[in-house]
Design a protein around this motif. Structure first.
Motif, mmCIF file in Angstrom:
data_model
loop_
_atom_site.group_PDB
_atom_site.id
_atom_site.type_symbol
_atom_site.label_atom_id
_atom_site.label_comp_id
_atom_site.label_asym_id
_atom_site.label_seq_id
_atom_site.Cartn_x
_atom_site.Cartn_y
_atom_site.Cartn_z
ATOM 1 N N THR A 1 -5.516 -40.482 30.423
ATOM 2 C CA THR A 1 -5.724 -39.434 29.407
ATOM 3 C C THR A 1 -4.900 -39.721 28.150
ATOM 4 O O THR A 1 -5.348 -39.449 27.046
ATOM 5 C CB THR A 1 -5.437 -38.016 29.953
ATOM 6 O OG1 THR A 1 -4.067 -37.940 30.363
ATOM 7 C CG2 THR A 1 -6.339 -37.669 31.117
ATOM 8 N N ASP A 2 -3.697 -40.296 28.310
ATOM 9 C CA ASP A 2 -2.907 -40.674 27.122
ATOM 10 C C ASP A 2 -3.571 -41.835 26.381
ATOM 11 O O ASP A 2 -3.760 -41.790 25.166
ATOM 12 C CB ASP A 2 -1.485 -41.096 27.527
ATOM 13 C CG ASP A 2 -0.542 -39.898 27.717
ATOM 14 O OD1 ASP A 2 -0.976 -38.752 27.471
ATOM 15 O OD2 ASP A 2 0.615 -40.115 28.124
ATOM 16 N N ASN A 3 -3.936 -42.883 27.109
ATOM 17 C CA ASN A 3 -4.475 -44.078 26.452
ATOM 18 C C ASN A 3 -5.866 -43.847 25.872
ATOM 19 O O ASN A 3 -6.174 -44.342 24.789
ATOM 20 C CB ASN A 3 -4.472 -45.263 27.418
ATOM 21 C CG ASN A 3 -3.089 -45.878 27.484
ATOM 22 O OD1 ASN A 3 -2.686 -46.634 26.586
ATOM 23 N ND2 ASN A 3 -2.337 -45.539 28.506
ATOM 24 N N CYS A 4 -6.697 -43.110 26.585
ATOM 25 C CA CYS A 4 -8.045 -42.860 26.064
ATOM 26 C C CYS A 4 -7.983 -41.976 24.816
ATOM 27 O O CYS A 4 -8.810 -42.114 23.914
ATOM 28 C CB CYS A 4 -8.951 -42.260 27.133
ATOM 29 S SG CYS A 4 -9.345 -43.455 28.414
ATOM 30 N N PHE A 5 -6.996 -41.080 24.753
ATOM 31 C CA PHE A 5 -6.844 -40.301 23.521
ATOM 32 C C PHE A 5 -6.531 -41.245 22.362
ATOM 33 O O PHE A 5 -7.098 -41.128 21.276
ATOM 34 C CB PHE A 5 -5.751 -39.235 23.660
ATOM 35 C CG PHE A 5 -5.652 -38.368 22.431
ATOM 36 C CD1 PHE A 5 -6.563 -37.349 22.215
ATOM 37 C CD2 PHE A 5 -4.684 -38.608 21.470
ATOM 38 C CE1 PHE A 5 -6.515 -36.570 21.057
ATOM 39 C CE2 PHE A 5 -4.618 -37.835 20.310
ATOM 40 C CZ PHE A 5 -5.537 -36.814 20.104
ATOM 41 N N GLU A 6 -5.674 -42.224 22.615
ATOM 42 C CA GLU A 6 -5.336 -43.197 21.557
ATOM 43 C C GLU A 6 -6.554 -44.034 21.177
ATOM 44 O O GLU A 6 -6.738 -44.383 20.017
ATOM 45 C CB GLU A 6 -4.200 -44.113 22.014
ATOM 46 C CG GLU A 6 -2.852 -43.412 22.014
ATOM 47 C CD GLU A 6 -1.718 -44.346 22.431
ATOM 48 O OE1 GLU A 6 -1.825 -45.556 22.195
ATOM 49 O OE2 GLU A 6 -0.747 -43.834 23.010
ATOM 50 N N VAL A 7 -7.388 -44.351 22.159
ATOM 51 C CA VAL A 7 -8.601 -45.134 21.876
ATOM 52 C C VAL A 7 -9.528 -44.337 20.952
ATOM 53 O O VAL A 7 -10.009 -44.844 19.936
ATOM 54 C CB VAL A 7 -9.343 -45.512 23.185
ATOM 55 C CG1 VAL A 7 -10.687 -46.156 22.879
ATOM 56 C CG2 VAL A 7 -8.490 -46.429 24.044
#
Ligand code: FAD
Ligand code: 2MC
Length: 395
Positions: free
Chosen positions: A339-345
């Motif tokens: 959820t953290d990384n996909c938000f950044e994506v």
């Protein structure tokens, strides 16, 4: 809907990579459903703020209402990995609706795994078809992360419990038919061991709803406060034994966390697909944006975040399926990382669109708004760190 097409040529973001034939078939079916039934309506649902009941019924016909429940009661008997693949694809069509489907599935699984034969026989067939909708009710106005401190109370009186208290932030509230409510048992043990889970139907006397919350995202599903004032609930509506309500709630959330993380994957995949198309088309300084090495490197970074997220989510889904002892920490890790990384994506993809990314004519802003809350709900990402830290330090 171009970006929702599955590419046939080599493409390292291909979500089918690593899946067996059955999971690929499931992926294709969910992709077609998302493309046809969801994506064309996603912006409209965001504005309208109501669950699309017609599409949920069609999702029920596809077997998406009780995905990882037993076939004997009308469930689809899918694995957690297959369910994760489905949630990833559905969220490309609409994150908010896919996420509601995931909560409904979590409730159905709780009944299927811990409910009486009578409850399973009645609830699962209806929930599998989305004829009846479920809501998961743990959070209270004064008990969010510290979920064991809930104060809603059930007092046993013969064949009934009398329930008093309130729940906050309940997804699907007002629309759902069945509410799976965690509460303290009057006279029971203190803390987590004194909690029970009751299914409370919508139209029960004394059960009322607050106003529909006005939210940044997750707008296709209503969120409301619930209030219980001397609500009489038959003892036969209890899911599991006395004292096991917290455990049931947490076991449900292990899967919920994998599913919510899967919904972030779909938003990230779709946003990245769209950004790649945009970079190839849009020209500045006499060149397409894709010709600037900065953008190529940025794309590579975002793609790597998406792939590491997908890998950890699928690994967690398999551990959950196998009931591995590490599953709690692994599901927490998958939720935290994805959820953290996909938000950044999604945020990075939005940046590649420049000003257009900020316009509601383009879908990226909706993916961004919808997945932001995945870092907060089903346990904040700080609570995921707490669970991982405990696992590391108590072994
Ligand atoms: P708090 O617990 O007050 O936390 C506030 C901040 O403090 C967070 O950043 C948190 O991580 C941090 N924090 C708290 N304790 C610690 C600590 N010990 N160490 C470090 N940091 C800490 N709940 C349901 O039961 N059912 C639902 O269907 C549901 N749907 C939701 C839908 C939406 C749109 C939203 C926004 C929430 C929903 N929730 C639902 C509630 C959600 O699970 C909670 O919001 C979440 O668990 C956090 O609780 P809280 O909001 O009370 O924040
Ligand atoms: N899976 C299985 N069991 C779990 C578990 C999990 N994920 N988490 C805790 N447990 C067990 C734990 O092992 C213990 O059992 P036992 O006594 O047999 O050892 C019991 O539950 C009590 O747990 P703790 O002693 O860890 O309780 P504590 O109060 O210290 O902390 C914490 C629990 C912080 C992990 C829990 O309160 C939590 O997960 N908080 C976040 C709340 C949350 O996720 N809310 C989501 C609401 S739903 C939502 O947002 C939706 C959109 C639907």
């Amino acid at each position: 809907t171009r970006g929702l097409q599955l590419r046939n040529f080599s493409y390292c973001l291909n979500p089918a990579v690593g899946l067996d034939t059955d999971a690929r078939d499931v992926l294709t079916a969910a992709n077609e459903f998302a493309k046809k039934e969801m994506y064309p309506k996603m912006a409209e649902w965001d504005k309208k703020g109501e669950l699309p009941m017609d599409v949920l019924k069609k999702a029920g016909d596809m077997g998406f209402g009780a995905m990882y429940c037993n076939g004997a009661f009308g469930g689809s008997d899918l694995t957690r990995l297959q369910a994760s693949v489905i949630f990833e694809q559905l969220s490309m069509g609409c994150v908010s609706t896919a996420a509601y489907i995931s909560i409904h599935n979590m409730c159905a699984w709780m009944v299927d795994t811990f409910g009486s034969e009578e409850l399973k026989g009645t609830l699962i067939p209806e929930m599998a078809k989305f004829e009846k909708l479920g809501s998961y009710c743990l959070t209270e106005p004064d008990a969010g992360s510290d979920a064991a401190s809930i104060r809603t109370t059930a007092t046993k009186k013969g064949d009934y419990y009398v329930v008093n208290g309130s729940k906050a932030f309940i997804s699907g509230a007002g629309t759902s038919d069945y509410y799976f409510v965690m509460m303290k048992l009057d006279g029971g043990e203190p803390g987590a061991k004194g909690i029970i889970c009751l299914m409370i139907p919508k139209d029960t006397e004394g059960f009322s709803f607050g106003k529909k919350e006005d939210k940044l995202g997750w707008n296709s599903q209503p969120t409301r406060i619930l209030t219980f004032e001397d609500v009489k609930v038959p003892v036969k509506n209890q899911i599991g034994k006395d004292g096991f309500g917290f455990k049931i709630a947490m076991e449900g959330l292990n899967g919920g966390r994998v599913n919510i993380a899967s919904c972030s994957l779909g938003a990230a995949q779709r946003s990245l697909d769209l950004a790649i198309e945009h970079l190839k088309y849009r020209k500045q300084f006499g060149k397409t944006l894709s010709e600037f090495q900065y953008n190529q490197f940025k794309l590579a970074e975002l793609a790597t975040k998406l792939i590491t997220s997908r890998l950890i989510v699928r690994a967690a889904a398999e551990q959950l399926e196998n009931n591995d002892p590490e599953k709690v920490a692994m599901c927490a890790m998958a939720k935290l990382h994805a959820t953290d990384n996909c938000f950044e994506v999604v945020n990075g993809a939005l940046q590649m669109f420049g000003g257009y990314g900020f316009l509601k004519d383009y879908p990226i802003q909706q993916y961004l708004r919808d997945i932001r809350v995945h870092q907060i709900l089903e346990g904040t990402n700080e609570m995921m760190r707490l669970l991982i830290g405990r696992d590391l330090l108590t072994k």
